[in-house]
Design an enzyme around this catalytic site. Structure first.
Site, PDB file in Angstrom:
ATOM      1  N   ASP A 148       4.971  40.616  14.088  1.00  0.00           N
ATOM      2  CA  ASP A 148       5.920  39.511  14.165  1.00  0.00           C
ATOM      3  C   ASP A 148       5.547  38.648  15.368  1.00  0.00           C
ATOM      4  O   ASP A 148       5.560  39.132  16.504  1.00  0.00           O
ATOM      5  CB  ASP A 148       7.351  40.016  14.349  1.00  0.00           C
ATOM      6  N   LYS A 211       9.991  33.656   9.098  1.00  0.00           N
ATOM      7  CA  LYS A 211      11.202  34.392   9.437  1.00  0.00           C
ATOM      8  C   LYS A 211      12.127  33.489  10.225  1.00  0.00           C
ATOM      9  O   LYS A 211      11.676  32.712  11.079  1.00  0.00           O
ATOM     10  CB  LYS A 211      10.801  35.633  10.242  1.00  0.00           C
ATOM     11  N   LYS A 247      11.893  35.897   5.401  1.00  0.00           N
ATOM     12  CA  LYS A 247      12.733  36.917   6.017  1.00  0.00           C
ATOM     13  C   LYS A 247      13.856  36.287   6.820  1.00  0.00           C
ATOM     14  O   LYS A 247      13.616  35.720   7.883  1.00  0.00           O
ATOM     15  CB  LYS A 247      11.900  37.831   6.928  1.00  0.00           C
TER      16      LYS A 247
END
Length: 311
Positions: A148, A211, A247
């Site tokens: 991430d 995300k 996400k």
């Protein structure tokens, strides 16, 4: 891997998002009716397969991460699931815990578990680029299968889209074979247009997922922002043929919310985005409520606190 050209950045510069249309669509999503009984149970089991169990606390210990891993292996009590086939899980940990997590999971590699550290100066993304790139490389060397990253919001807020593209592309190269999820920190991007542009640039630079949030901002995953991001994913797919995952993360706590998020993905992107390969739910407490609702479906009553394991 698809990378940008000057023409693609011209596409980014011309983007304008219709705020009123986004808000109207968000109201429709929020007001949708949630399935009941066996249909709800089926949607909830689908949601469990898409949850990234997450721990991002500064006081995390190896035992906390080990407990998270064990919950990933058995997310819902076995007796509730004996007639249901469900094993896929994921979880996120801070980079310093990757090595211990890998050791904990050595005997569990037959399960579909992802180790996903957060890097690149999480959560602010303001440390020097060289340092952020080194964080990524170290995480990959320690066995991370997903990374991430978080974008530098200053570049987005000041319209430096080429510079943002260049940074994200360098992170993509540092990730090697690891999948890369790019966190936009939407609560700090100011406008829906910036969210859409940041989504496009991140995808052009090679992100496997985009995300919403680190979970540390005051505004995290909201339906309006999600609509903007998934429309960007759809536009990018139609233009390039590249499928990018989505996400939402931060503030998703109830089973009912999880079902709404799944319905949003089905309506906006189709059934293919109803799998963990293209959709994840970032949540710390969501699984506990889903398990509680599944318990109610199976037994006809809600569980007492001692009847379900701690999430």
């Amino acid at each position: 891997m698809f990378y940008s050209s000057s023409t693609d950045l011209e596409w980014v510069s011309k983007v304008r998002v219709n705020t009123q249309a986004v808000l109207k669509r968000a109201q429709q999503v929020q007001g949708c009716k949630v399935a009941k009984k066996q249909w709800q149970a089926a949607w909830l089991l689908k949601a469990v397969t898409c949850i990234d169990l997450t721990t991002l606390s500064g006081d995390d210990t190896p035992s906390n991460v080990h407990r998270l891993c064990m919950k990933a292996v058995q997310p819902v009590r076995h007796d509730l699931l004996k007639s249901m086939d469900m094993h896929d899980k994921g979880h996120s940990v801070l980079h310093s815990e990757v090595f211990q997590s890998a050791a904990s999971l050595t005997a569990l590699i037959s399960f579909f578990l992802y180790l996903t550290p957060v890097a690149t100066g999480f959560p602010a993304g303001q440390t020097p680029l060289k340092t952020r790139l080194e964080e990524v490389r170290m995480a990959v060397e320690d066995g991370a299968m997903e990374i991430d990253i978080v974008i530098n919001r200053t570049l987005a807020l000041t319209g430096q889209w080429a510079a943002l593209y260049d940074e994200v592309r360098q992170f993509r190269e540092a990730c090697g074979h690891a999948h890369m999820k790019t966190i936009l920190a939407v609560g700090e991007l100011g406008t829906f247009t910036n969210v859409y542009k940041a989504s496009l640039v991140s995808m052009m630079a090679g992100s496997d997922f985009i995300k919403t949030s680190t979970g540390k901002e005051s505004v995290n995953a909201t339906y309006p922002v999600a609509i903007v991001m998934v429309r960007a994913i759809r536009d990018y797919y139609l233009r390039t043929g590249q499928k990018v995952g989505f996400k939402p993360a931060g503030g998703i706590r109830t089973a009912q919310e999880a079902v709404v998020w799944l319905a949003l993905m089905k309506e906006e992107l189709g059934n293919e985005w109803l799998s963990p390969h293209l959709f994840r739910l970032g949540a710390s407490s969501l699984l506990a409520d889903i398990e509680r609702q599944i318990y109610h479906y199976v037994t006809g009553r809600y569980a007492a606190y001692h009847e379900l394991p701690m999430a």
